[in-house]
Enzyme design. Structure first.
Site, PDB file in Angstrom:
ATOM      1  N   ILE A 112       0.823  -1.227   0.000  1.00 13.15           N
ATOM      2  CA  ILE A 112       0.000   0.000   0.000  1.00 13.15           C
ATOM      3  C   ILE A 112       0.851   1.268   0.000  1.00 13.15           C
ATOM      4  O   ILE A 112       0.350   2.355  -0.220  1.00 13.15           O
ATOM      5  CB  ILE A 112      -1.022   0.047   1.165  1.00 13.15           C
ATOM      6  CG1 ILE A 112      -0.334  -0.146   2.516  1.00 13.15           C
ATOM      7  CG2 ILE A 112      -2.138  -0.978   0.949  1.00 13.15           C
ATOM      8  CD1 ILE A 112      -1.217   0.215   3.706  1.00 13.15           C
TER       9      ILE A 112
ATOM     10  N   TYR B 113       2.740   0.216  17.864  1.00 10.09           N
ATOM     11  CA  TYR B 113       1.629  -0.410  17.125  1.00 10.09           C
ATOM     12  C   TYR B 113       0.300   0.238  17.519  1.00 10.09           C
ATOM     13  O   TYR B 113      -0.470   0.687  16.667  1.00 10.09           O
ATOM     14  CB  TYR B 113       1.580  -1.926  17.386  1.00 10.09           C
ATOM     15  CG  TYR B 113       0.238  -2.514  16.995  1.00 10.09           C
ATOM     16  CD1 TYR B 113      -0.123  -2.623  15.654  1.00 10.09           C
ATOM     17  CD2 TYR B 113      -0.700  -2.905  17.967  1.00 10.09           C
ATOM     18  CE1 TYR B 113      -1.379  -3.114  15.290  1.00 10.09           C
ATOM     19  CE2 TYR B 113      -1.946  -3.396  17.611  1.00 10.09           C
ATOM     20  CZ  TYR B 113      -2.280  -3.499  16.282  1.00 10.09           C
ATOM     21  OH  TYR B 113      -3.521  -3.967  15.932  1.00 10.09           O
TER      22      TYR B 113
ATOM     23  N   SER C 249      -8.604  -0.940  17.073  1.00 10.27           N
ATOM     24  CA  SER C 249      -8.390  -1.929  18.119  1.00 10.27           C
ATOM     25  C   SER C 249      -8.819  -1.392  19.475  1.00 10.27           C
ATOM     26  O   SER C 249      -8.748  -0.182  19.732  1.00 10.27           O
ATOM     27  CB  SER C 249      -6.899  -2.269  18.151  1.00 10.27           C
ATOM     28  OG  SER C 249      -6.578  -2.963  19.321  1.00 10.27           O
TER      29      SER C 249
ATOM     30  N   LYS D  63      -2.721   2.852  15.520  1.00 14.12           N
ATOM     31  CA  LYS D  63      -4.181   2.712  15.448  1.00 14.12           C
ATOM     32  C   LYS D  63      -4.844   4.022  15.875  1.00 14.12           C
ATOM     33  O   LYS D  63      -5.761   4.521  15.219  1.00 14.12           O
ATOM     34  CB  LYS D  63      -4.654   1.564  16.347  1.00 14.12           C
ATOM     35  CG  LYS D  63      -4.238   0.194  15.871  1.00 14.12           C
ATOM     36  CD  LYS D  63      -4.915  -0.160  14.554  1.00 14.12           C
ATOM     37  CE  LYS D  63      -4.308  -1.356  13.883  1.00 14.12           C
ATOM     38  NZ  LYS D  63      -4.597  -1.473  12.457  1.00 14.12           N
TER      39      LYS D  63
HETATM   40  P1  NAD Z   1      -2.505 -10.147   9.596  1.00 10.66           P
HETATM   41  O1  NAD Z   1      -1.065  -9.820   9.777  1.00 10.66           O
HETATM   42  O2  NAD Z   1      -2.889 -11.570   9.501  1.00 10.66           O
HETATM   43  O3  NAD Z   1      -3.096  -9.369   8.334  1.00 10.66           O
HETATM   44  C1  NAD Z   1      -2.600  -8.142   7.896  1.00 10.66           C
HETATM   45  C2  NAD Z   1      -2.310  -8.282   6.418  1.00 10.66           C
HETATM   46  O4  NAD Z   1      -1.797  -7.040   5.921  1.00 10.66           O
HETATM   47  C3  NAD Z   1      -1.265  -9.341   6.113  1.00 10.66           C
HETATM   48  O5  NAD Z   1      -1.779 -10.218   5.130  1.00 10.66           O
HETATM   49  C4  NAD Z   1      -0.074  -8.562   5.582  1.00 10.66           C
HETATM   50  O6  NAD Z   1       0.648  -9.284   4.622  1.00 10.66           O
HETATM   51  C5  NAD Z   1      -0.747  -7.315   5.026  1.00 10.66           C
HETATM   52  N1  NAD Z   1       0.104  -6.120   4.977  1.00 10.66           N
HETATM   53  C6  NAD Z   1       0.847  -5.583   5.975  1.00 10.66           C
HETATM   54  N2  NAD Z   1       1.472  -4.482   5.528  1.00 10.66           N
HETATM   55  C7  NAD Z   1       1.105  -4.307   4.231  1.00 10.66           C
HETATM   56  C8  NAD Z   1       1.421  -3.348   3.244  1.00 10.66           C
HETATM   57  N3  NAD Z   1       2.270  -2.344   3.486  1.00 10.66           N
HETATM   58  N4  NAD Z   1       0.860  -3.460   2.027  1.00 10.66           N
HETATM   59  C9  NAD Z   1       0.000  -4.481   1.747  1.00 10.66           C
HETATM   60  N5  NAD Z   1      -0.329  -5.427   2.647  1.00 10.66           N
HETATM   61  C10 NAD Z   1       0.224  -5.341   3.882  1.00 10.66           C
HETATM   62  O7  NAD Z   1      -3.291  -9.436  10.796  1.00 10.66           O
HETATM   63  P2  NAD Z   1      -4.806  -9.572  11.247  1.00 10.66           P
HETATM   64  O8  NAD Z   1      -4.810 -10.196  12.596  1.00 10.66           O
HETATM   65  O9  NAD Z   1      -5.611 -10.159  10.174  1.00 10.66           O
HETATM   66  O10 NAD Z   1      -5.177  -8.044  11.445  1.00 10.66           O
HETATM   67  C11 NAD Z   1      -5.806  -7.280  10.443  1.00 10.66           C
HETATM   68  C12 NAD Z   1      -5.945  -5.849  10.917  1.00 10.66           C
HETATM   69  O11 NAD Z   1      -6.686  -5.828  12.131  1.00 10.66           O
HETATM   70  C13 NAD Z   1      -4.612  -5.180  11.232  1.00 10.66           C
HETATM   71  O12 NAD Z   1      -4.688  -3.822  10.854  1.00 10.66           O
HETATM   72  C14 NAD Z   1      -4.519  -5.308  12.732  1.00 10.66           C
HETATM   73  O13 NAD Z   1      -3.707  -4.296  13.288  1.00 10.66           O
HETATM   74  C15 NAD Z   1      -5.971  -5.134  13.136  1.00 10.66           C
HETATM   75  N6  NAD Z   1      -6.276  -5.718  14.430  1.00 10.66           N
HETATM   76  C16 NAD Z   1      -5.936  -7.022  14.677  1.00 10.66           C
HETATM   77  C17 NAD Z   1      -6.198  -7.575  15.918  1.00 10.66           C
HETATM   78  C18 NAD Z   1      -5.800  -8.990  16.218  1.00 10.66           C
HETATM   79  O14 NAD Z   1      -5.726  -9.349  17.405  1.00 10.66           O
HETATM   80  N7  NAD Z   1      -5.547  -9.847  15.248  1.00 10.66           N
HETATM   81  C19 NAD Z   1      -6.805  -6.795  16.911  1.00 10.66           C
HETATM   82  C20 NAD Z   1      -7.156  -5.481  16.617  1.00 10.66           C
HETATM   83  C21 NAD Z   1      -6.878  -4.952  15.371  1.00 10.66           C
END
Ligand code: NAD
Ligand code: UDP
Length: 338
Positions: free
Chosen positions: A59, A149, A124, A153
């Site tokens: 991105i 991190y 989050s 957010k």
């Molecule tokens: P994840 O790491 O499995 O998914 C994030 C995806 O983003 C990955 O597939 C990664 O390859 C992709 N990515 C990262 N940087 C990128 C970039 N610069 N360009 C393109 N793609 C990129 O994480 P998740 O658990 O599925 O989390 C998804 C979202 O939800 C994230 O923003 C995370 O911060 C947020 N979130 C997650 C949780 C949790 O506990 N899992 C809790 C609150 C918020």
């Protein structure tokens, strides 16, 4: 018109793509696979029986994003892409700010250029810091955040609020996730952490499958009934369904809206261990370790606003979350293999 899903190959993103496709939405995924695998989307295709349009792109790459927006008729964006490891963000703050903040700015700017002003953002519960009250409503003041991190957010929420304030054509939904765990019921998709997991459930399932010896319970001297921290665990499929509801809400042009996505039920670390053992019959050896820096003692939400305004409510309990996490881990001890 399509919904562009950044980070759609990741844990929450891939489960959301399933729910979107099952609801009849056209989906385009953009992911650079930095923390995921192409295989997750192949599995989505098997489950939904529909092809997933996928662009391997960062991105931060404005030219590539423009190519995608040129080619696709994008109606709205669900923005999952980001790095998410709390500990790593303390060691590599610049990488986190560049990826999560700069990358998001490039995305927002491209959206504006193509007049796509509808976005759902993965925020989050971390933005509440140590919450001033529980259950946490969306009115709960944001708290002190101790790691980069979490700060990304909070900053991205503020950035999107400012963008929407300056241009009312924007519609922004901030979804504050509590603790997503669980996996798709098929046992073919789930969380696929690289290296030793930081989060509780993947650690438990890796102990259960024999990859790790023993779980460390980070502190049993908190002011909670059993002394361990309390969280609001939510099944990832429920969370994914919340995004489908948010897409409907976005179409009603809400301006700016914020929702907690959780179950409203708090469970301690020991509750999770017991529930996993009861659901799977697998014993989880553990030892109590010192508290982990930055952990808040109690965090669970009031999910009433999402119920009232999105018509969304979590369906699955902790037992189901444990069963599904285990089915995924047992069937895929090495996670996705490309
Ligand atoms: P994840 O790491 O499995 O998914 C994030 C995806 O983003 C990955 O597939 C990664 O390859 C992709 N990515 C990262 N940087 C990128 C970039 N610069 N360009 C393109 N793609 C990129 O994480 P998740 O658990 O599925 O989390 C998804 C979202 O939800 C994230 O923003 C995370 O911060 C947020 N979130 C997650 C949780 C949790 O506990 N899992 C809790 C609150 C918020
Ligand atoms: N936890 C634990 N051992 C682990 C991982 C986590 O005891 O190996 C605890 C952690 O201290 C917290 C809870 O489990 O109280 C949930 O932690 P997780 O990292 O999954 O989520 P978060 O801290 O982001 O809410």
């Amino acid at each position: 018109m399509s919904i562009l899903v950044t980070g759609g190959a990741g844990y929450i993103g891939s489960h959301t793509v399933i729910e979107l496709q099952n609801a009849g939405e056209e989906v385009v995924v953009v992911d650079n696979l930095v923390n995921s695998s192409r295989e997750s989307l192949r599995r989505v295709e098997k489950i939904t029986g529909k092809p997933v349009k996928f662009y391997e792109a960062d991105i931060n790459d404005a030219a590539k994003l423009e190519e995608i927006f040129d080619r696709e008729a994008v109606e709205s964006v669900i923005h999952f892409a980001g790095l998410k490891a709390v500990g790593e963000s303390v060691e590599k703050p610049l990488e986190y700010y560049m990826n999560n903040i700069s990358g998001s700015l490039v995305l927002f700017n491209t959206m504006r250029k193509y007049n796509v002003k509808n976005i759902i953002f993965s925020s989050s519960a971390t933005v509440y810091g140590n919450p001033s009250f529980v259950p946490i409503t969306e009115e709960c003041p944001k708290g002190k955040i101790t790691n980069p991190y979490g700060k990304t957010k909070e900053m991205l929420e503020e950035i999107l609020i400012d963008i929407q304030k300056a241009d009312s054509e924007w519609n922004v939904i901030l979804l504050r996730y509590f603790n997503p765990i669980g996996a798709h019921e098929s046992g073919t998709m789930g969380e696929n952490p690289r290296g030793i997991p930081n989060n509780l459930m993947p650690y438990i399932t890796q102990v259960a499958v024999g990859k790790l010896k023993k779980l460390g319970v980070f502190g049993d001297d908190y002011d909670t009934p059993d002394g361990t921290c309390i969280r609001d665990y939510i099944h990832v499929v429920d969370l994914a369904a919340g995004h489908v509801k948010a897409v409907s809400k976005l179409r009603k042009k809400p301006g700016i809206s914020v929702y907690n996505l959780g179950t409203g039920t708090g469970s301690s670390v020991l509750d999770v261990i017991k529930s996993f053992e009861a659901a799977t019959g697998v014993k989880i050896p553990y030892e109590v370790k010192p508290r982990r820096a930055g952990d808040v003692p109690v965090c669970y939400c009031d999910a009433g606003k999402a119920a009232r305004e999105l018509g969304w409510k979590a369906q699955y309990d902790l037992k189901k979350m444990c069963e599904d996490s285990w089915r995924w881990q047992k069937n895929n001890p090495e996670g996705y293999v490309d």
